[in-house]
Scaffold this active site. Sequence first.
Site, PDB file in Angstrom:
ATOM      1  N   GLY A  14       0.705  -1.306  -0.079  1.00  0.00           N
ATOM      2  CA  GLY A  14      -0.024   0.044  -0.037  1.00  0.00           C
ATOM      3  C   GLY A  14       0.881   1.177   0.065  1.00  0.00           C
ATOM      4  N   ALA A  15       1.665   1.528  -1.112  1.00  0.00           N
ATOM      5  CA  ALA A  15       2.706   2.574  -0.945  1.00  0.00           C
ATOM      6  C   ALA A  15       2.576   3.689  -2.101  1.00  0.00           C
ATOM      7  CB  ALA A  15       4.051   2.028  -1.034  1.00  0.00           C
ATOM      8  N   TYR A 160     -11.823  -2.882  12.709  1.00  0.00           N
ATOM      9  CA  TYR A 160     -10.652  -2.104  12.604  1.00  0.00           C
ATOM     10  C   TYR A 160      -9.994  -2.275  13.978  1.00  0.00           C
ATOM     11  CZ  TYR A 160      -7.163   1.232  11.134  1.00  0.00           C
ATOM     12  OH  TYR A 160      -6.021   2.016  10.871  1.00  0.00           O
TER      13      TYR A 160
END
Length: 271
Positions: A14-15, A160
């Site tokens: 996720g960059a 979450y």
Amino acid sequence: MTLPLRDKFALITGASHGIGKATALALADAGANIAFTYRGSEFEAREVSRQIEAVGRKVFMMHAELMDIDDCKATAIEAIKTFGQIDVLVNNAGGGQYSAGPLAELSLDSWERGLNLNLRAPFITSQLIAQNMVERGQGGSIINISSIHSRSVWFDSAAYGVAKAGLNRLTKSMAVEWAAHGIRANAVAPGYINTSETPEERARYDAGDNLAAPLIAMQRTALPSEIASLCVFLASDAASYITGQTIFADGGVLLPPVTVAHDMRAVAKRS
């Protein structure tokens, strides 16, 4: 100048944006070659690749949906195949947008999506990368991006928060079971982060997370680069004796509040 991660190979999930992007760029600045995943904008991912190449590092980008088991496995396998080794893993991809809602009304599908992205994906990726680290016998560093939600409770974020709390605990197991192989595992738990890069994102930030600034001891939210610098430290030999820790980089938002009455008593004593 000696670069702390010279000739190392890192994988960041996720960059293409936010903390992941800042971490990929910071690790590259510190000397590491970078493999990274993205889920959304290919344009943003290519811009990250361009910036990494601009500092003379190798880069390999992959599109991945990390809620999918096969994509999780492929991410680790392709990164190892491309670079031959991974010395640093940053499990950054995550978020609560797929599982938000009142707990009494939360669907099983939403619950599972929250846990799959924020807990199962780091487990799968870490397991495969750790196997490579063990086979090579040169150790490595695994960094899991957690959250202040792992400690404190907000409405509509049960899945979450549970996933991030589980990630903190998983980090400890990684540290204990893989220490003999020279693998360190730590978690970084950010607080409120200003990840806005466009006027539209800035408007959403000002209307939402920026309202929390007065509640934070440091009176401001963080920049992604401030989390990235901590990741560089944990990935480097400067943190060679640190493992199994969850470091809360939150500007003091989780500090116990001081009541007005207590504060007034303290002032009275000083006078």
